[in-house]
Design an enzyme around this catalytic site. Structure first.
Site, PDB file in Angstrom:
ATOM      1  N   THR A  13       0.911  -0.989  -0.146  1.00 61.68           N
ATOM      2  CA  THR A  13      -0.184   0.220   0.059  1.00 61.68           C
ATOM      3  C   THR A  13       0.928   0.822   0.378  1.00 61.68           C
ATOM      4  O   THR A  13       1.651   1.329   0.523  1.00 61.68           O
ATOM      5  CB  THR A  13      -0.896  -0.208   1.200  1.00 61.68           C
ATOM      6  OG1 THR A  13       0.087   0.732   2.391  1.00 61.68           O
ATOM      7  CG2 THR A  13      -1.598  -1.207   1.917  1.00 61.68           C
ATOM      8  N   GLY A  14       0.297   2.401  -0.278  1.00 64.97           N
ATOM      9  CA  GLY A  14       0.968   3.968  -0.612  1.00 64.97           C
ATOM     10  C   GLY A  14       1.910   3.239  -1.649  1.00 64.97           C
ATOM     11  O   GLY A  14       3.639   3.643  -0.770  1.00 64.97           O
ATOM     12  N   SER A  15       2.328   2.872  -2.319  1.00 64.77           N
ATOM     13  CA  SER A  15       4.103   2.147  -3.335  1.00 64.77           C
ATOM     14  C   SER A  15       4.209   2.981  -4.308  1.00 64.77           C
ATOM     15  O   SER A  15       4.894   2.628  -5.496  1.00 64.77           O
ATOM     16  CB  SER A  15       3.350   0.754  -3.626  1.00 64.77           C
ATOM     17  OG  SER A  15       2.349   0.311  -4.133  1.00 64.77           O
ATOM     18  N   ILE A  19       9.282   4.989   0.423  1.00 66.95           N
ATOM     19  CA  ILE A  19       9.452   3.336   1.394  1.00 66.95           C
ATOM     20  C   ILE A  19       8.761   2.317   0.197  1.00 66.95           C
ATOM     21  O   ILE A  19       9.019   1.316   0.071  1.00 66.95           O
ATOM     22  CB  ILE A  19       9.327   3.530   2.223  1.00 66.95           C
ATOM     23  CG1 ILE A  19      10.260   3.949   3.040  1.00 66.95           C
ATOM     24  CG2 ILE A  19       9.521   2.109   3.044  1.00 66.95           C
ATOM     25  CD1 ILE A  19      10.463   4.598   4.853  1.00 66.95           C
ATOM     26  N   TYR A 154       0.587  11.884  14.630  1.00 62.65           N
ATOM     27  CA  TYR A 154       1.764  11.050  13.845  1.00 62.65           C
ATOM     28  C   TYR A 154       1.771   9.612  14.771  1.00 62.65           C
ATOM     29  O   TYR A 154       2.132   8.363  15.056  1.00 62.65           O
ATOM     30  CB  TYR A 154       2.777  11.673  12.980  1.00 62.65           C
ATOM     31  CG  TYR A 154       3.481  10.226  12.169  1.00 62.65           C
ATOM     32  CD1 TYR A 154       3.471  10.090  11.019  1.00 62.65           C
ATOM     33  CD2 TYR A 154       4.568  10.800  13.438  1.00 62.65           C
ATOM     34  CE1 TYR A 154       3.985   8.750  10.839  1.00 62.65           C
ATOM     35  CE2 TYR A 154       5.627   9.611  12.162  1.00 62.65           C
ATOM     36  CZ  TYR A 154       5.647   8.807  11.516  1.00 62.65           C
ATOM     37  OH  TYR A 154       6.219   7.849  10.302  1.00 62.65           O
TER      38      TYR A 154
END
Length: 264
Positions: A13-15, A19, A154
Site C-alpha cells: 500500500t502507498g507504493s 519507501i 503521528y
C-alpha cells in the site's frame, strides 16, 4: 542469501513513491507479482513504469483508490481478493504542535495510518491462514516508541500499529503466517524530501545542510548520523517477506540507524 519470491503475490500500500515504491521494487526483483497501489491511476501507472524500467520481467499490476477509507479498502479487496504478502506501508505525517491538532486531524491520521492496515489485514490474513503461509507487515516508525513532540498524533498512530501487529501475530499463532512491524528512522523519502526542501528554500541553504541539522538537533542519538535511504528500509521488508524469515514474527524490527537507544 538468495531470496526467491517466485509464485508469491504481494500487495504494497502507498507504493507509488518513497519507501513503498522501494519495497515494491525489491519484492518484484525477488520474483513476486506486486500490486502497486496509490490514490490516482496516473501515479500508479508511473510507479509501474518506473519498476518495469529497472527490472526485466517484473510482474506488476495496479489498483488506484484511497485506502485511507473503508470504500477504498473494499475496492482493493474486490479487485484483488487474495495475496500472500501484505505490506501496510500507507501513511501520512505532518509536523504540528499538540495544541494545534484538531479532532479532524486526529481522526484522519488514525484512518490512514492505522485503519487502512487493520481493514486489509483483517481480510487478507484470513486467506493466508487457510493456505498455511503468509506475510503481513506494518510500516511503523521509531516515532512509535519515541513520540515526537512536533507531531504527537503521528507518533500515536505509529504506536498503535505496533500493538495491532503484535496482536495479529498472536491471533495467527501456528498458522504459518508471520506478522511483523518495521520501524524506520528518519528516511530520505519523497515526503521527507519535500519537507526538507521547503525548509531549505525558506532558509536559502542546501537541503543537505537541513538534513544534517535535523539529525544533530532532533535525532542526535542516530548512530549513522544521516538519513537512511528508502532502499535500506526496503531490504528489511523483502527479507521479512521471504521464506528465510519464517521464525521472525510478532517482532518490531528497527531500521532506524540506531536512533532508538535500546538494547532490544
Amino acid at each position: 542469501m538468495h531470496i526467491d519470491l517466485n509464485r508469491r503475490h504481494a500487495i504494497v500500500t502507498g507504493s507509488t513513491a518513497g519507501i513503498g515504491l522501494a519495497i515494491a521494487r525489491g519484492l518484484a526483483a525477488a520474483g513476486a507479482h506486486v500490486v502497486i497501489t496509490g490514490r490516482t491511476q496516473a501515479r500508479v501507472d508511473d510507479a509501474i513504469a518506473d519498476i518495469a524500467g529497472q527490472i526485466d520481467g517484473a510482474q506488476l499490476s495496479g489498483v488506484a483508490g484511497d485506502l485511507g477509507t473503508r470504500a477504498g479498502a473494499e475496492q482493493l479487496i474486490a479487485a484483488v481478493p487474495d495475496t500472500d504478502i501484505l505490506v501496510n506501508n500507507l501513511g501520512i505525517f505532518e509536523p504540528k504542535g499538540f495544541f494545534d491538532i484538531p479532532d479532524a486531524d486526529w481522526l484522519r491520521f488514525f484512518e490512514v495510518n492505522v485503519m487502512s492496515g487493520v481493514r486489509l489485514a483483517r481480510h487478507y490474513a484470513q486467506g493466508m491462514a487457510k493456505r498455511g503461509w503468509g506475510r503481513v507487515q506494518f510500516l511503523s516508525s521509531e516515532s512509535g516508541v519515541q513520540i515526537p513532540a512536533e507531531m504527537v498524533h503521528y507518533g500515536v498512530t505509529k504506536t498503535a500499529q505496533l500493538a495491532v501487529s503484535r496482536g495479529l501475530a498472536e491471533s495467527l499463532a501456528g498458522t504459518g503466517v508471520t506478522v511483523n512491524a518495521i520501524l524506520p528512522g528518519p528516511t530520505r523519502s519523497e515526503g521527507v524530501g519535500d519537507f526538507f526542501g521547503k525548509i531549505a528554500a525558506e532558509q536559502g541553504v542546501p537541503v543537505e545542510q537541513v538534513e544534517r541539522e535535523f539529525i544533530a538537533t532532533h535525532r542526535p542519538s542516530s548512530l549513522i548520523k544521516r538519513l537512511a535511504t528508502v532502499d535500506e528500509v526496503a531490504h528489511m521488508a523483502v527479507y521479512l517477506a521471504s521464506e528465510q524469515a519464517s521464525a521472525t514474527t510478532g517482532a518490531a524490527v528497527r531500521v532506524d540507524g540506531g536512533v532508538v537507544r535500546s538494547v532490544i
